[in-house]
Design a protein around this motif. Sequence first.
Motif, mmCIF file in Angstrom:
data_model
loop_
_atom_site.group_PDB
_atom_site.id
_atom_site.type_symbol
_atom_site.label_atom_id
_atom_site.label_comp_id
_atom_site.label_asym_id
_atom_site.label_seq_id
_atom_site.Cartn_x
_atom_site.Cartn_y
_atom_site.Cartn_z
ATOM 1 N N HIS A 2 -3.256 5.289 0.074
ATOM 2 C CA HIS A 2 -4.026 4.087 -0.291
ATOM 3 C C HIS A 2 -5.287 4.031 0.557
ATOM 4 O O HIS A 2 -5.267 4.310 1.758
ATOM 5 C CB HIS A 2 -3.164 2.839 -0.072
ATOM 6 C CG HIS A 2 -3.760 1.591 -0.637
ATOM 7 N ND1 HIS A 2 -4.727 0.869 0.025
ATOM 8 C CD2 HIS A 2 -3.516 0.933 -1.797
ATOM 9 C CE1 HIS A 2 -5.052 -0.180 -0.709
ATOM 10 N NE2 HIS A 2 -4.333 -0.176 -1.815
ATOM 11 N N ASP A 11 5.881 3.338 -0.944
ATOM 12 C CA ASP A 11 5.102 2.106 -0.818
ATOM 13 C C ASP A 11 5.518 1.379 0.453
ATOM 14 O O ASP A 11 6.692 1.367 0.823
ATOM 15 C CB ASP A 11 5.329 1.182 -2.016
ATOM 16 C CG ASP A 11 4.552 1.619 -3.255
ATOM 17 O OD1 ASP A 11 3.687 2.517 -3.118
ATOM 18 O OD2 ASP A 11 4.807 1.072 -4.333
ATOM 19 N N ALA A 45 0.853 -1.184 0.000
ATOM 20 C CA ALA A 45 0.000 0.000 0.000
ATOM 21 C C ALA A 45 0.889 1.234 0.000
ATOM 22 O O ALA A 45 1.848 1.316 0.759
ATOM 23 C CB ALA A 45 -0.904 0.004 1.229
#
Length: 180
Positions: free
Chosen positions: A34, A62, A30
């Motif tokens: 997100h 990320d 994610a």
Amino acid sequence: MITPYQIELLQHTLGLRADRRESFRNHFVAGAGHHDMRHLEALEQAGLMERRTTPRFLDDGDTVFAATDAGHQAALAALPEPRNRTRYEDYLDADGCAGDSFGEFLCGVRLPEYETRRDLRRDERHGVVTITEYRMFRRADYWTRDVQGGWCQTKKDAKASYKEELKAFRARAKAPGETA
């Protein structure tokens, strides 16, 4: 408190479903912003997920989440009990020896069949007319029939005749005092 949606995220992270109870993965990636990030962080705070090292091929920002042992146990415990397999699922998984159809898989040689006969008859008004009749039957084995209806003008009537014969056959086969 863990929500049902968060349990689903854990199950997705592990690749678990009601029909697949063994995990084949353990990651959820994610990025910043997100839509599941707040749920993942709640699972992390509950000790059900942890952050892992992010591989270089992923974008900066990320985050890789993985289920902990406690998360794995919680995800498994929340799965519904597996249901019994259906005969159709068995048919789909069978090798090439299951027959040409689901009906053949269920009944084998005893699958009811139609036979057809055609007769040319002379009619004064129309000349020569072809009369087609149908009969439905079931085999006891490859050589003999145990139930067969009468010859009829339509397949629908042939099926009705067969069903009557099948009902009578079952009544004859039923021993006194038994229930079917």
